[in-house]
Design a protein around this motif. Structure first.
Motif, mmCIF file in Angstrom:
data_model
loop_
_atom_site.group_PDB
_atom_site.id
_atom_site.type_symbol
_atom_site.label_atom_id
_atom_site.label_comp_id
_atom_site.label_asym_id
_atom_site.label_seq_id
_atom_site.Cartn_x
_atom_site.Cartn_y
_atom_site.Cartn_z
ATOM 1 N N SER A 51 50.242 42.291 29.809
ATOM 2 C CA SER A 51 49.747 42.506 28.446
ATOM 3 C C SER A 51 50.317 43.792 27.867
ATOM 4 O O SER A 51 50.613 44.738 28.600
ATOM 5 C CB SER A 51 48.218 42.541 28.421
ATOM 6 N N ASP A 52 50.493 43.776 26.565
ATOM 7 C CA ASP A 52 50.817 44.982 25.810
ATOM 8 C C ASP A 52 50.006 44.928 24.526
ATOM 9 O O ASP A 52 49.142 44.057 24.364
ATOM 10 C CB ASP A 52 52.331 45.134 25.582
ATOM 11 N N GLU A 53 50.280 45.826 23.601
ATOM 12 C CA GLU A 53 49.481 45.893 22.372
ATOM 13 C C GLU A 53 49.622 44.655 21.494
ATOM 14 O O GLU A 53 48.791 44.417 20.631
ATOM 15 C CB GLU A 53 49.841 47.149 21.569
ATOM 16 N N SER A 54 50.655 43.826 21.751
ATOM 17 C CA SER A 54 50.884 42.665 20.889
ATOM 18 C C SER A 54 50.410 41.339 21.472
ATOM 19 O O SER A 54 50.391 40.326 20.776
ATOM 20 C CB SER A 54 52.378 42.538 20.566
ATOM 21 N N GLY A 55 50.057 41.327 22.744
ATOM 22 C CA GLY A 55 49.624 40.074 23.339
ATOM 23 C C GLY A 55 49.778 40.030 24.846
ATOM 24 O O GLY A 55 49.881 41.076 25.500
ATOM 25 N N GLN A 56 49.803 38.814 25.375
ATOM 26 C CA GLN A 56 49.901 38.585 26.813
ATOM 27 C C GLN A 56 50.934 37.502 27.091
ATOM 28 O O GLN A 56 51.177 36.638 26.246
ATOM 29 C CB GLN A 56 48.558 38.129 27.390
ATOM 30 N N ILE A 57 51.511 37.564 28.317
ATOM 31 C CA ILE A 57 52.432 36.529 28.761
ATOM 32 C C ILE A 57 52.341 36.418 30.277
ATOM 33 O O ILE A 57 52.095 37.413 30.971
ATOM 34 C CB ILE A 57 53.884 36.813 28.302
ATOM 35 N N GLU A 58 52.521 35.204 30.763
ATOM 36 C CA GLU A 58 52.523 34.964 32.198
ATOM 37 C C GLU A 58 53.880 35.382 32.763
ATOM 38 O O GLU A 58 54.919 35.138 32.155
ATOM 39 C CB GLU A 58 52.290 33.472 32.447
ATOM 40 N N VAL A 59 53.848 36.043 33.931
ATOM 41 C CA VAL A 59 55.077 36.458 34.613
ATOM 42 C C VAL A 59 55.094 35.789 35.973
ATOM 43 O O VAL A 59 54.168 35.955 36.775
ATOM 44 C CB VAL A 59 55.142 37.991 34.769
ATOM 45 N N TYR A 60 56.145 35.017 36.217
ATOM 46 C CA TYR A 60 56.282 34.246 37.449
ATOM 47 C C TYR A 60 57.265 34.943 38.380
ATOM 48 O O TYR A 60 58.375 35.282 37.978
ATOM 49 C CB TYR A 60 56.764 32.835 37.118
ATOM 50 N N LEU A 61 56.854 35.161 39.633
ATOM 51 C CA LEU A 61 57.676 35.847 40.620
ATOM 52 C C LEU A 61 58.115 34.928 41.746
ATOM 53 O O LEU A 61 58.842 35.343 42.641
ATOM 54 C CB LEU A 61 56.895 37.016 41.248
ATOM 55 N N GLY A 62 57.608 33.697 41.760
ATOM 56 C CA GLY A 62 57.772 32.777 42.872
ATOM 57 C C GLY A 62 59.193 32.602 43.345
ATOM 58 O O GLY A 62 60.120 32.700 42.567
ATOM 59 N N PRO A 63 59.280 32.418 44.614
ATOM 60 C CA PRO A 63 58.222 32.241 45.610
ATOM 61 C C PRO A 63 57.750 33.552 46.224
ATOM 62 O O PRO A 63 57.344 33.609 47.381
ATOM 63 C CB PRO A 63 58.898 31.364 46.660
ATOM 64 N N ASN A 64 57.786 34.636 45.476
ATOM 65 C CA ASN A 64 57.410 35.963 45.976
ATOM 66 C C ASN A 64 55.977 36.317 45.580
ATOM 67 O O ASN A 64 55.500 35.909 44.529
ATOM 68 C CB ASN A 64 58.360 37.005 45.395
ATOM 69 N N LEU A 65 55.316 37.090 46.411
ATOM 70 C CA LEU A 65 53.951 37.517 46.136
ATOM 71 C C LEU A 65 53.929 38.648 45.113
ATOM 72 O O LEU A 65 54.854 39.468 45.061
ATOM 73 C CB LEU A 65 53.282 37.988 47.424
ATOM 74 N N VAL A 66 52.873 38.724 44.303
ATOM 75 C CA VAL A 66 52.703 39.812 43.340
ATOM 76 C C VAL A 66 52.507 41.101 44.149
ATOM 77 O O VAL A 66 51.566 41.204 44.938
ATOM 78 C CB VAL A 66 51.504 39.561 42.407
ATOM 79 N N PRO A 67 53.396 42.108 43.957
ATOM 80 C CA PRO A 67 53.352 43.306 44.794
ATOM 81 C C PRO A 67 52.449 44.428 44.309
ATOM 82 O O PRO A 67 52.359 45.468 44.958
ATOM 83 C CB PRO A 67 54.815 43.763 44.799
ATOM 84 N N VAL A 68 51.790 44.258 43.166
ATOM 85 C CA VAL A 68 50.964 45.322 42.594
ATOM 86 C C VAL A 68 49.606 44.759 42.172
ATOM 87 O O VAL A 68 49.495 43.574 41.868
ATOM 88 C CB VAL A 68 51.659 45.986 41.377
ATOM 89 N N PRO A 69 48.583 45.602 42.105
ATOM 90 C CA PRO A 69 47.268 45.124 41.671
ATOM 91 C C PRO A 69 47.129 45.112 40.146
ATOM 92 O O PRO A 69 47.915 45.728 39.427
ATOM 93 C CB PRO A 69 46.314 46.150 42.283
ATOM 94 N N ALA A 70 46.107 44.417 39.681
ATOM 95 C CA ALA A 70 45.762 44.438 38.263
ATOM 96 C C ALA A 70 45.535 45.883 37.833
ATOM 97 O O ALA A 70 45.048 46.705 38.606
ATOM 98 C CB ALA A 70 44.518 43.602 38.013
ATOM 99 N N GLY A 71 45.919 46.188 36.601
ATOM 100 C CA GLY A 71 45.764 47.531 36.067
ATOM 101 C C GLY A 71 47.005 48.396 36.204
ATOM 102 O O GLY A 71 47.062 49.492 35.653
ATOM 103 N N THR A 72 48.025 47.916 36.910
ATOM 104 C CA THR A 72 49.252 48.681 37.122
ATOM 105 C C THR A 72 50.166 48.585 35.905
ATOM 106 O O THR A 72 50.394 47.502 35.370
ATOM 107 C CB THR A 72 50.011 48.147 38.365
ATOM 108 N N ALA A 73 50.695 49.721 35.467
ATOM 109 C CA ALA A 73 51.687 49.752 34.386
ATOM 110 C C ALA A 73 53.044 49.403 34.991
ATOM 111 O O ALA A 73 53.442 49.996 35.991
ATOM 112 C CB ALA A 73 51.731 51.122 33.737
ATOM 113 N N VAL A 74 53.727 48.431 34.388
ATOM 114 C CA VAL A 74 54.992 47.947 34.939
ATOM 115 C C VAL A 74 56.007 47.692 33.825
ATOM 116 O O VAL A 74 55.647 47.531 32.664
ATOM 117 C CB VAL A 74 54.812 46.640 35.748
#
Length: 108
Positions: A51-74
């Motif tokens: 998410s940013d100030e304009s909205g949200q979008i799904e980010v797909y990393l597959g077949p890799n695991l998400v390496p960071v927790p919710a709340g992380t700036a990326v």
């Protein structure tokens, strides 16, 4: 560092900053993007919502695991899918503290 090495390093960094003012709302299908935001939530083991100030979008990393927790700036670099629901297929992710993760697209 010599002049040529300094120039090469600068040229590698500049494209990432060229998209600094790009927002999720600006994203277009079938384009390479570099976008910054916050991991809003983990949607699946290999997908998160950015998410940013304009909205949200799904980010797909597959077949890799998400390496960071919710709340992380990326900052995510990838390609915007042209499917019915916009999604970024990430090639890399960088955290605000400089950690860089790259994602293998091998489905062995």
């Amino acid at each position: 560092m010599n002049y040529k090495a300094s120039l090469a390093a600068l040229l590698l960094v500049v494209p990432a900053f060229a998209f600094a003012d790009q927002t999720i709302a600006d994203l277009k299908p079938n384009t390479q993007v570099t976008i910054s935001g916050t991991v809003e939530r983990i949607a699946d083991e290999d997908t998160f919502i950015l998410s940013d100030e304009s909205g949200q979008i799904e980010v797909y990393l597959g077949p890799n695991l998400v390496p960071v927790p919710a709340g992380t700036a990326v900052t995510v670099t990838g390609i915007v899918d042209d499917g019915p629901t916009p999604e970024i297929y990430a090639g890399s992710l960088q955290t605000s503290d400089g950690q860089i993760f790259t994602f293998d697209r091998s489905y062995d």
